[in-house]
Design an enzyme around this catalytic site. Structure first.
Site, short mmCIF file in Angstrom:
data_model
loop_
_atom_site.label_atom_id
_atom_site.label_comp_id
_atom_site.label_asym_id
_atom_site.label_seq_id
_atom_site.Cartn_x
_atom_site.Cartn_y
_atom_site.Cartn_z
N ARG A 34 -6.13 -25.45 13.13
CA ARG A 34 -5.30 -24.79 12.34
C ARG A 34 -4.13 -25.91 12.03
NH1 ARG A 34 -5.00 -19.17 10.87
NH2 ARG A 34 -6.75 -18.26 11.83
N ARG A 38 1.23 -22.89 8.74
CA ARG A 38 2.71 -22.43 8.49
C ARG A 38 3.81 -22.80 9.58
NH1 ARG A 38 0.94 -16.38 9.10
NH2 ARG A 38 -0.43 -17.60 10.26
N ARG A 47 2.84 -23.53 0.01
CA ARG A 47 2.58 -22.13 -0.02
C ARG A 47 3.48 -21.04 -0.76
NH1 ARG A 47 1.68 -17.54 0.53
NH2 ARG A 47 0.97 -16.21 2.34
N ASP A 83 -10.85 -20.68 4.55
CA ASP A 83 -10.75 -19.64 5.59
C ASP A 83 -12.21 -19.36 5.78
OD1 ASP A 83 -8.85 -18.17 7.01
OD2 ASP A 83 -10.33 -16.87 6.36
N TYR A 158 -15.24 -8.91 10.80
CA TYR A 158 -14.44 -8.44 9.84
C TYR A 158 -15.29 -7.49 8.83
CZ TYR A 158 -10.98 -11.81 11.32
OH TYR A 158 -10.11 -12.46 12.09
#
Ligand code: CP3
Length: 349
Positions: A34, A38, A47, A83, A158
């Site tokens: 990752r 962020r 973003r 993703d 998911y």
């Protein structure tokens, strides 16, 4: 749009590739799970004007954020910005990130499984493949490009639950309660992801990592019999296309025997296990990737350096790619990442 095989690739002596093949590279290769995200102010700047999914579908924005951590830290591998749920909308289910993923429908019956579509990579993943080609062209030959997909079980979690879950009880209930439906779901996800793995390798990815982020909730026997064989097909597809296959299992301790049997050249280990334990349990030909606890990046500089050093010492210099044991947390201080990278490079004979 047809994606032709680019001429640019990482050089055979790129530190990541040498270590991934079990050899002794010119320096210890480092990348961070990752790494585009962020915790970086330059990521937040890009973003700010777009949603996360818009970034995934915009090859120029995705290329930019993929390259940001390479510029900042001089890492040995870039990981394609996308993703593991990007394949879900072309399978026929709407998806939003807020910031965690939420699916508009769940998949729990045989009819739900049969209704899932198998995407066409060149049509449905064109921005991702264009990003791979652009990033590969922008990287220097000593830096590898890693593409990735979710493992069938992790994607199934998911699809069955529709959002995140602590123990994925509904997914595990389907495994035991409706075994034929569960197996059909994993088969369908594998059919959807296998051509993507091939397309990623053809578009310029030097390696493909399969993320089994939630396999840790499975009993060892269920993982071996019901889930690992589908992951294996994705790893084998990467290798057949000439890409390094990386098998990441989060919650790997009870699955070490299954990982030892996988065809992946690189086993990516979560932070709970000692890398020395993995070295003793898996064939010597396999490289190890990992496995600093992401929360160790919140320790003092001295403690952080000693933890990075312990991880590198446990792995040894050959066949090791330094990384975290899971993704870097958004609250992480970017300077702490620099210290970890520096220490991993210093930990060298
Ligand atoms: O490593 C990289 O830099 C490449 C980027 C990457 C993302 N997702 C971007 C992302 C990778 C490798 C992933 C994989 C992924 N996605 C996993 C497996 C890795 C792991 O952590 O176990 C999983 C489980 C997902 C699903 C997912 N995507 C979740 C649970 C979330 C929400 C939690 C979170 O981290 O925000 C996402 C969103 C997501 N994926 C973000 C990013 C940068 C944050 C989106 C934003 O900017 O708001």
């Amino acid at each position: 749009m047809s994606i032709s095989r680019p001429t640019v690739r990482a050089a055979a002596d790129a530190p990541f590739l040498v270590a991934a093949r079990g050899g002794l590279p010119s320096r210890r290769p480092v990348w961070i799970m990752r790494q585009a995200g962020r915790y970086l102010p330059e990521y937040r700047a890009v973003r700010q004007t777009r949603t996360f999914l818009q970034m995934c579908y915009d090859a120029d924005a995705a290329t930019e954020v993929t390259l940001q951590p390479i510029r900042r830290y001089g890492l040995d591998a870039a990981i394609l910005f996308t993703d593991l749920l990007v394949p879900v909308p072309p399978m026929g289910i709407e998806l939003a990130f807020d910031p965690a993923p939420v699916l508009k429908r769940t998949v729990r019956t045989r009819a739900d499984v049969d209704a899932l579509r198998v995407p066409d990579p060149e049509r449905d993943f064109a921005p991702m493949l264009a990003t791979a080609a652009q990033v590969r062209a922008a990287l220097s030959p000593d830096v590898a490009l890693i593409g990735f997909v979710g493992a069938p079980f992790t994607v199934a979690c998911y699809l069955v639950e529709g959002k995140g879950s602590k123990n994925w009880d509904l997914a595990r209930r389907l495994l035991h309660g409706e075994p034929a439906t569960f197996d059909a779901l994993l088969a369908k996800i594998t059919d959807a992801l296998l051509p993507l793995v091939q397309a990623l390798a053809d578009a310029g990815c030097d390696a493909v990592q399969v993320f089994d982020s939630w396999a840790g909730v499975l009993a060892a026997g269920d993982y071996v019999k019901r889930c690992a064989p589908w992951t294996e097909r994705l790893l084998a597809a990467a290798r057949q296309r000439g890409a390094i296959a990386i098998d990441y299992v989060n919650g790997a301790t009870q699955h070490v025997a299954a990982m030892a049997d996988s065809c992946a050249e690189v086993l990516a280990v979560d932070w709970r296990s000692d890398l020395g334990f993995f070295r003793r349990q898996v064939p010597a030909t396999k490289a190890l990737q990992g496995n600093l606890d992401p929360t160790a990046l919140f320790a003092s500089e001295a403690d952080l350096r000693s933890q990075v050093r312990a991880c590198c010492d446990a792995a040894g210099p050959a066949g090791h790619v330094f990384n975290l044991g899971h993704g870097v947390l958004p609250e992480t201080d970017p300077d702490q990442v620099r210290i970890a990278v520096d220490e991993a490079r210093r930990a060298w004979p």
